[in-house]
Design a protein around this motif. Structure first.
Motif, PDB file in Angstrom:
ATOM      1  N   LYS A   1      56.182  65.321  17.156  1.00 45.78           N
ATOM      2  CA  LYS A   1      56.613  66.154  16.418  1.00 45.78           C
ATOM      3  C   LYS A   1      56.694  67.867  16.564  1.00 45.78           C
ATOM      4  N   ASN A   2      55.411  68.031  17.054  1.00 47.71           N
ATOM      5  CA  ASN A   2      55.359  69.626  17.259  1.00 47.71           C
ATOM      6  C   ASN A   2      55.692  70.167  18.916  1.00 47.71           C
ATOM      7  N   ARG A   3      56.435  68.997  19.600  1.00 49.81           N
ATOM      8  CA  ARG A   3      56.837  69.183  20.718  1.00 49.81           C
ATOM      9  C   ARG A   3      55.845  69.783  21.833  1.00 49.81           C
ATOM     10  N   ILE A   4      54.849  69.149  21.626  1.00 46.07           N
ATOM     11  CA  ILE A   4      53.525  69.598  22.341  1.00 46.07           C
ATOM     12  C   ILE A   4      53.556  68.664  23.559  1.00 46.07           C
ATOM     13  N   GLU A   5      53.621  69.045  24.848  1.00 46.08           N
ATOM     14  CA  GLU A   5      53.491  68.226  25.834  1.00 46.08           C
ATOM     15  C   GLU A   5      52.100  67.746  26.222  1.00 46.08           C
ATOM     16  N   PRO A   6      51.987  66.401  26.415  1.00 44.47           N
ATOM     17  CA  PRO A   6      50.481  65.882  26.456  1.00 44.47           C
ATOM     18  C   PRO A   6      50.234  66.406  28.054  1.00 44.47           C
ATOM     19  N   THR A   7      49.027  66.608  28.025  1.00 46.80           N
ATOM     20  CA  THR A   7      48.497  67.031  29.395  1.00 46.80           C
ATOM     21  C   THR A   7      47.947  65.818  30.217  1.00 46.80           C
ATOM     22  N   LYS A   8      47.758  65.911  31.507  1.00 46.86           N
ATOM     23  CA  LYS A   8      47.324  64.852  32.158  1.00 46.86           C
ATOM     24  C   LYS A   8      46.187  64.000  31.881  1.00 46.86           C
ATOM     25  N   PHE A   9      45.283  64.916  31.382  1.00 48.57           N
ATOM     26  CA  PHE A   9      43.934  64.503  30.874  1.00 48.57           C
ATOM     27  C   PHE A   9      44.286  63.540  29.682  1.00 48.57           C
ATOM     28  N   ILE A  10      45.261  64.066  28.746  1.00 47.52           N
ATOM     29  CA  ILE A  10      45.315  63.316  27.504  1.00 47.52           C
ATOM     30  C   ILE A  10      46.037  61.788  27.792  1.00 47.52           C
ATOM     31  N   LEU A  11      47.076  61.768  28.811  1.00 50.25           N
ATOM     32  CA  LEU A  11      47.767  60.535  29.405  1.00 50.25           C
ATOM     33  C   LEU A  11      46.805  59.690  29.920  1.00 50.25           C
ATOM     34  N   GLU A  12      45.809  60.209  30.694  1.00 47.34           N
ATOM     35  CA  GLU A  12      44.903  59.521  31.375  1.00 47.34           C
ATOM     36  C   GLU A  12      43.848  58.708  30.506  1.00 47.34           C
ATOM     37  N   THR A  13      43.502  59.545  29.523  1.00 41.73           N
ATOM     38  CA  THR A  13      42.652  59.265  28.403  1.00 41.73           C
ATOM     39  C   THR A  13      43.243  57.908  27.702  1.00 41.73           C
ATOM     40  N   ILE A  14      44.429  58.219  27.249  1.00 45.00           N
ATOM     41  CA  ILE A  14      44.950  57.016  26.512  1.00 45.00           C
ATOM     42  C   ILE A  14      45.174  55.672  27.401  1.00 45.00           C
ATOM     43  N   GLU A  15      45.739  55.919  28.533  1.00 45.13           N
ATOM     44  CA  GLU A  15      45.707  54.699  29.536  1.00 45.13           C
ATOM     45  C   GLU A  15      44.674  54.125  29.708  1.00 45.13           C
ATOM     46  N   LYS A  16      43.507  54.938  29.960  1.00 42.81           N
ATOM     47  CA  LYS A  16      42.301  54.235  30.140  1.00 42.81           C
ATOM     48  C   LYS A  16      41.428  53.427  28.709  1.00 42.81           C
ATOM     49  N   PHE A  17      41.671  54.035  27.755  1.00 43.84           N
ATOM     50  CA  PHE A  17      41.748  53.553  26.416  1.00 43.84           C
ATOM     51  C   PHE A  17      42.288  52.029  26.411  1.00 43.84           C
ATOM     52  N   ASP A  18      43.640  52.138  26.773  1.00 49.96           N
ATOM     53  CA  ASP A  18      44.337  50.942  26.628  1.00 49.96           C
ATOM     54  C   ASP A  18      43.799  49.823  27.540  1.00 49.96           C
ATOM     55  N   LYS A  19      43.600  50.206  28.639  1.00 42.61           N
ATOM     56  CA  LYS A  19      43.012  49.249  29.398  1.00 42.61           C
ATOM     57  C   LYS A  19      41.662  48.677  29.053  1.00 42.61           C
ATOM     58  N   GLN A  20      40.868  49.532  28.487  1.00 42.52           N
ATOM     59  CA  GLN A  20      39.577  49.129  28.168  1.00 42.52           C
ATOM     60  C   GLN A  20      39.353  48.115  26.871  1.00 42.52           C
ATOM     61  N   VAL A  21      40.355  48.497  26.041  1.00 42.49           N
ATOM     62  CA  VAL A  21      40.506  47.495  24.782  1.00 42.49           C
ATOM     63  C   VAL A  21      41.164  46.254  25.244  1.00 42.49           C
ATOM     64  N   LEU A  22      41.998  46.147  25.992  1.00 37.06           N
ATOM     65  CA  LEU A  22      42.628  45.023  26.513  1.00 37.06           C
ATOM     66  C   LEU A  22      41.666  44.072  27.195  1.00 37.06           C
ATOM     67  N   SER A  23      40.849  44.638  27.896  1.00 36.40           N
ATOM     68  CA  SER A  23      39.818  44.114  28.814  1.00 36.40           C
ATOM     69  C   SER A  23      38.957  43.453  27.868  1.00 36.40           C
ATOM     70  N   TYR A  24      38.503  44.153  26.817  1.00 35.41           N
ATOM     71  CA  TYR A  24      37.499  43.503  25.969  1.00 35.41           C
ATOM     72  C   TYR A  24      38.039  42.398  24.967  1.00 35.41           C
ATOM     73  N   LEU A  25      39.233  42.566  24.849  1.00 34.77           N
ATOM     74  CA  LEU A  25      39.665  41.155  24.157  1.00 34.77           C
ATOM     75  C   LEU A  25      39.970  40.279  24.925  1.00 34.77           C
ATOM     76  N   GLN A  26      40.316  40.295  26.106  1.00 38.51           N
ATOM     77  CA  GLN A  26      40.492  39.242  27.091  1.00 38.51           C
ATOM     78  C   GLN A  26      39.089  38.649  27.337  1.00 38.51           C
TER      79      GLN A  26
END
Length: 619
Positions: free
Chosen positions: A556-581
């Motif tokens: 909403k505030n037109r803030i471009e996410p940094t590479k670190f933010i994108l990698e952190t969210i992607e890593k979080f997504d994989k960790q939660v998915l791996s935990y559930l599986q």
């Protein structure tokens, strides 16, 4: 009609020269141009009014200006001018024939090129200096250097100030090769070099990243000083020490300090640079700082606030190296002083204080530190290890330093008392350094805050930002928020760094949302560091709503996410998915809740990634 004198062409009414950025313009009078046209028309071979060469000058004096113009049109253009003067473009450069100049015309052409510019319009050295400064102001070093070529074209010799401007500019850029090219050019021109020129050359050796080139040039400059009997001043020694310490050659830096002392130079400023040199050595800089401190004491050099600040920095950022109990810090055979040895002594009473004279270590206290830790070197064969059964003579002081940075220097009380005895008023920088060195506990911090209030010591916003950071790193978030009340009582407004350290403690959705709201009320926009910290907290504590809120806030505030933010969210997504599986107990209520929250997050996250890509934001 006008008469022609012998030197008429040598004295035009107007001949103005202007030079600027390789631009040269000569403006001549109309009368001078008419005379040249007449002279050219007289030499045409197909003129019906042909004259002999010896009568040219006599006829020239009898021609009117209108006749001169007619001759010019007839004999220089191969086509006649159209009768309709409104037609444009019929006369072009190709329709004119090039007439070979005779000897008189060549001499006149050569003279006009070397025409002397009036003194009021001629460039002088101050004009070249202004031109160089204008290029340096625009940070255009290439154009600034090209002024030397301009001076060469105008037959002007560069002076020492011209070289000084260029050399200092290239020195600030760390261009060591170009600086020494200018130095060689100055020597070739036999320009007497000033001390500031040598200072710039030494500084560029300090600022460059080419260690080998820098050390070679530093060696050359030192030999040049000695061979030519050039006396170095205090600034030269300071810059030499700074250069050698930057390239981690501390032995040469200390040799230069000894040389400065032998020449009777004031050592207080030189010791400051040596303290900077010791800080650059992370492994054993604290040992060298102690040696400097005791040499100051023996030489009766009174420390000032800057010396204390650098000593505190050395305690904070460096280690002892191989320093042990009963080691000798200063030998009487050193070139700095002639005195007895300064040796670390072990005692049974009192506090350990390596800044005292002589430096002492309390063996009983050291035994308490080593009671549960194996700090003693069991492979040591030294006889000192068996003098007393419970005396840790081979203890590694670095391990104690990691536990408490001030315990080996008398503690906080002795440090403050020593500064008071030396007449040193604690400034804002000193207070922040002490705060970083005291034990990381609420009690130690409260004691120091009471001392500051008791003696009304000056503290700034950086001090309180450091205090908030220390408490957030210890996960004492409520105590960190209490510091904001202290800021309000002192009428200090928080800055972007205050919100940056507060973000460390925002581990849930409520605190993160409140922080961003407060920043917006004050007029601050969150930077990448704050957003990265908040996203990291949301992922660390598996706060799905918190993370979705931050993603929506950035969009909403037109803030471009940094590479670190994108990698952190992607890593979080994989960790939660791996935990559930990998979870075996699927009937677990907590696992089911996490699965439902993850499904919602996954849908929104995939849509968010698509929107980011669509608007040119690469994941």
């Amino acid at each position: 009609m006008f008469s022609l004198r012998k030197n008429y062409f040598l004295r035009p009414n107007i001949l103005v020269g202007y030079i600027d950025n390789h631009y040269h313009c000569v403006q001549q009078s109309k009368q001078f141009l008419y005379a040249l046209n007449a002279y050219y028309s007289i030499n045409c071979t197909d003129n019906k009014h042909a004259f002999k060469k010896k009568d040219n000058l006599n006829v020239l004096g009898k021609l009117s200006l209108s006749q001169l113009s007619a001759c010019d049109k007839k004999f220089f253009c191969t086509n006649t001018v159209p009768k309709d003067s409104n037609i444009f473009g019929d006369i072009s450069y190709e329709k004119y024939e090039r007439v070979r100049m005779d000897k008189a015309e060549e001499n006149e052409e050569e003279f006009s090129e070397r025409a002397r510019i009036p003194r009021k319009n001629k460039f002088i050295h101050s004009d070249y200096h202004k031109l160089i400064k204008s290029h340096l102001f625009r940070k255009d070093l290439v154009m600034a250097l090209s002024v030397l070529d301009l001076m060469k074209n105008n037959n002007h010799k560069p002076d020492i100030y011209t070289y000084k401007l260029l050399l200092s500019a290239f020195a600030r850029q760390g261009d060591i090769k170009q600086c020494f090219k200018l130095y060689k050019s100055m020597r070739d021109r036999n320009i007497t070099l000033s001390p500031s020129i040598y200072t710039s050359l030494i500084n560029v050796c300090s600022d460059t990243d080419d260690k080998k080139e820098a050390l070679n040039n530093l060696k050359y400059l030192r030999e040049h000083f000695y061979k030519n009997h050039i006396s170095m001043n205090k600034i030269h020694y300071i810059t030499f020490i700074k250069a050698y310490s930057h390239h981690n050659d501390l032995s040469t830096a200390f040799q230069l300090a000894d040389e400065a002392r032998d020449r009777g130079l004031h050592l207080s400023d030189i010791i400051l640079v040596l303290f900077h040199a010791t800080i650059s050595n992370k492994e054993s800089g604290l040992k060298l700082a102690l040696i400097l401190w005791h040499k100051m004491k023996i030489s009766k050099i009174k420390p000032n606030a800057a010396h204390y600040n650098l000593l505190l920095r050395a305690i904070r950022d460096t280690e002892f190296g191989d320093l042990k109990v009963n080691d000798t810090l200063i030998s009487g055979a050193t070139s700095w002083i002639s005195a007895t040895d300064i040796q670390i002594q072990s005692t049974e009473e009192g506090r350990p204080d390596l800044l005292a004279s002589p430096p002492t270590l309390n063996t009983s206290l050291l035994s308490c530190f080593t009671q549960n830790d194996h700090f003693i070197d069991i492979n040591s064969n030294s006889k000192l290890d068996v003098i007393r059964e419970n005396t840790p003579l081979s203890i590694d002081l670095n391990n104690i330093l990691k536990k408490n940075r001030l315990i080996l220097f008398g503690g906080l009380e002795n440090i403050l008392k020593r500064m008071e005895n030396d007449g040193i008023a604690i400034n804002q920088r000193t207070a922040t350094l002490i705060l970083e060195l005291i034990p990381s506990s609420i009690d130690a911090e409260e004691y120091f805050l009471k001392y500051i209030k008791q003696y009304n010591l000056p503290v700034d916003l950086t001090f309180y930002n450091t205090l908030i950071k220390r408490r957030c790193l210890r996960e004492q978030y409520e105590s960190a928020k209490d510091v904001l009340n202290e800021l309000q009582s002192l009428h200090l407004a928080p800055n972007i760094f205050t919100f940056g350290v507060l973000a460390i403690g925002c581990i849930n959705y409520k605190d993160g949302k409140e922080l961003l709201k407060q920043m917006n009320n004050i007029g601050y926009a969150p930077n990448n560091v704050i957003l990265q910290t908040l996203v990291l907290n949301a992922c660390r504590f598996k706060q799905f709503n918190y993370l979705l809120f931050l993603m929506d806030y950035m969009w909403k505030n037109r803030i471009e996410p940094t590479k670190f933010i994108l990698e952190t969210i992607e890593k979080f997504d994989k960790q939660v998915l791996s935990y559930l599986q990998n979870t075996i107990k699927h009937d677990n209520r907590l696992v089911k809740i996490i699965g439902l929250r993850y499904n919602k997050f996954k849908i929104i996250y995939e849509n968010w990634k698509k929107k980011v890509r669509r608007h040119g934001r690469k994941t």
